[in-house]
Design an enzyme around this catalytic site. Structure first.
Site, PDB file in Angstrom:
ATOM      1  CG  LEU A  67      81.584  14.236 -27.855  1.00  0.00           C
ATOM      2  CD1 LEU A  67      82.884  13.953 -27.117  1.00  0.00           C
ATOM      3  CD2 LEU A  67      81.305  15.737 -27.865  1.00  0.00           C
ATOM      4  CG  ASP A 108      78.108  19.951 -29.824  1.00  0.00           C
ATOM      5  OD1 ASP A 108      77.471  20.921 -29.364  1.00  0.00           O
ATOM      6  OD2 ASP A 108      79.349  19.853 -29.766  1.00  0.00           O
ATOM      7  CG  HIS A 167      68.378  19.360 -22.392  1.00  0.00           C
ATOM      8  ND1 HIS A 167      69.446  20.172 -22.086  1.00  0.00           N
ATOM      9  CD2 HIS A 167      67.836  19.880 -23.527  1.00  0.00           C
ATOM     10  CE1 HIS A 167      69.557  21.116 -22.986  1.00  0.00           C
ATOM     11  NE2 HIS A 167      68.585  20.975 -23.866  1.00  0.00           N
ATOM     12  CE1 TYR A 189      80.501  24.615 -25.028  1.00  0.00           C
ATOM     13  CE2 TYR A 189      81.744  25.712 -23.285  1.00  0.00           C
ATOM     14  CZ  TYR A 189      80.578  25.550 -24.007  1.00  0.00           C
ATOM     15  OH  TYR A 189      79.480  26.314 -23.700  1.00  0.00           O
ATOM     16  CE1 TYR A 203      80.410  14.929 -23.196  1.00  0.00           C
ATOM     17  CE2 TYR A 203      81.893  15.512 -21.393  1.00  0.00           C
ATOM     18  CZ  TYR A 203      80.711  15.709 -22.082  1.00  0.00           C
ATOM     19  OH  TYR A 203      79.837  16.672 -21.662  1.00  0.00           O
TER      20      TYR A 203
END
Length: 314
Positions: A200, A48, A43, A179, A76
């Site tokens: 998320l 997460d 990947h 992050y 995101y």
């Protein structure tokens, strides 16, 4: 006597998987690898377990070019719970502090502005970055905090979506190495109330089309359909793959004539017309523009091979 290792298929391409919540990126990767019976898979930047959304999975020779997706920007959608800080900066962690939410709309707008553009970010202890050969989260799980250097990142766009009670929803378009959990944790501290991620979703990676994402359930449905129809599963699965060179789609293309490409594929730099003055390039050959690897313009203006596609028999 051990049984011979079963060899998978030489299948090459990129699957845009819509990662489900609650699974690790590696668990999802292994499922896709088995479904495709691929001999290699990897990947391009873990999500997460709490997160969902676009997870490009490279199969076969495409794994050689996954680095170029790791370097790409991403978008995101995130929902934060205000008033609570956790040790992992998300809902999977333990609450370590609770404070009242008292900021104004003006204070929120001012705080958000500080996260736009070129900024520096100190990674969370609950990350896969390494310190002295061990991943940071391995230290964190033992209650050990180690020094981390701030890293430069770019937040191209930080959109306010809504603020209702103790929930804040944002959309973030950012550079590699960002992050989102840390942005939310830092924002919560700037607002004086603390915050952590409860939702998320990765919307996009690079320029990949959102409508090409598929779920694990869809892949499993196709396998079942293939069995019912008496056809190889590959007949239904393989059309879902993006081209193996799609991770490097942002780089310029240099086409080599067959008389030159043979030297390039043997590891030799070659001269050609129309190449840029410097940098990495996608290299194709012949009139059909067959992708043969990545090259880099050397000091003499030649195209030097950097990563080559291994040609498998049809």
């Amino acid at each position: 006597m051990s049984r011979p290792r079963r060899r998978g298929r030489d299948i090459h391409g990129v699957l845009l998987l819509d990662k489900p919540q609650g699974m690790s990126s590696n668990d999802v990767l292994q499922k896709v690898k088995r479904i495709y019976n691929a001999n290699r898979a990897g990947h391009t930047g873990a999500l997460d377990p709490l997160a969902t959304g676009m997870l490009p999975i490279c199969l076969g020779e495409a794994t050689k070019f996954s680095q170029y997706l790791l370097d790409s920007d991403k978008r995101y959608r995130v929902i934060a719970r205000l008033g609570q800080r956790t040790d992992t900066s998300d809902a999977d962690g333990q609450i370590v502090q609770e404070r009242p939410v008292t900021f104004s709309a003006e204070q929120l707008a001012s705080a958000l502005e500080t996260f736009r553009g070129d900024i520096e970010q100190i990674p969370s202890m609950y990350s896969a970055l390494k310190y002295q050969g061990r991943k940071l989260y391995e230290y964190a799980r033992q209650g050990i905090e180690v020094p981390r250097e701030a890293r430069p990142i770019t937040v191209y766009e930080l959109l306010f979506i809504r603020h209702e009670g103790n929930e804040l929803e944002l959309e973030v378009h950012c550079s590699k190495g960002t992050y989102i959990r840390t942005i939310i944790d830092d924002l919560g501290e700037k607002l004086g109330c603390g915050a952590h991620v409860t939702y998320l979703r990765r919307l996009t990676v690079s320029k990949y089309p959102v409508d090409r994402m598929v779920t694990l359930e869809h892949l499993q449905t196709l396998v079942a359909q293939a069995e019912q129809q008496g056809v190889p599963a590959a007949q239904l699965l393989d059309p879902l793959l993006m081209p193996m060179d799609s991770p490097a789609s942002d780089y310029p293309v240099v086409n080599l004539p067959l008389t030159s490409s043979v030297y390039f594929k043997n590891g030799n730099p070659v001269r050609t017309t129309g190449a840029p003055l410097k940098g990495l390039v996608r290299v194709t050959e012949g009139e059909d523009d067959k992708f043969i690897g990545m090259g880099e313009i050397d000091d003499e203006g030649r195209v030097a091979p950097r990563r080559l596609v291994v040609e498998y028999p049809a």
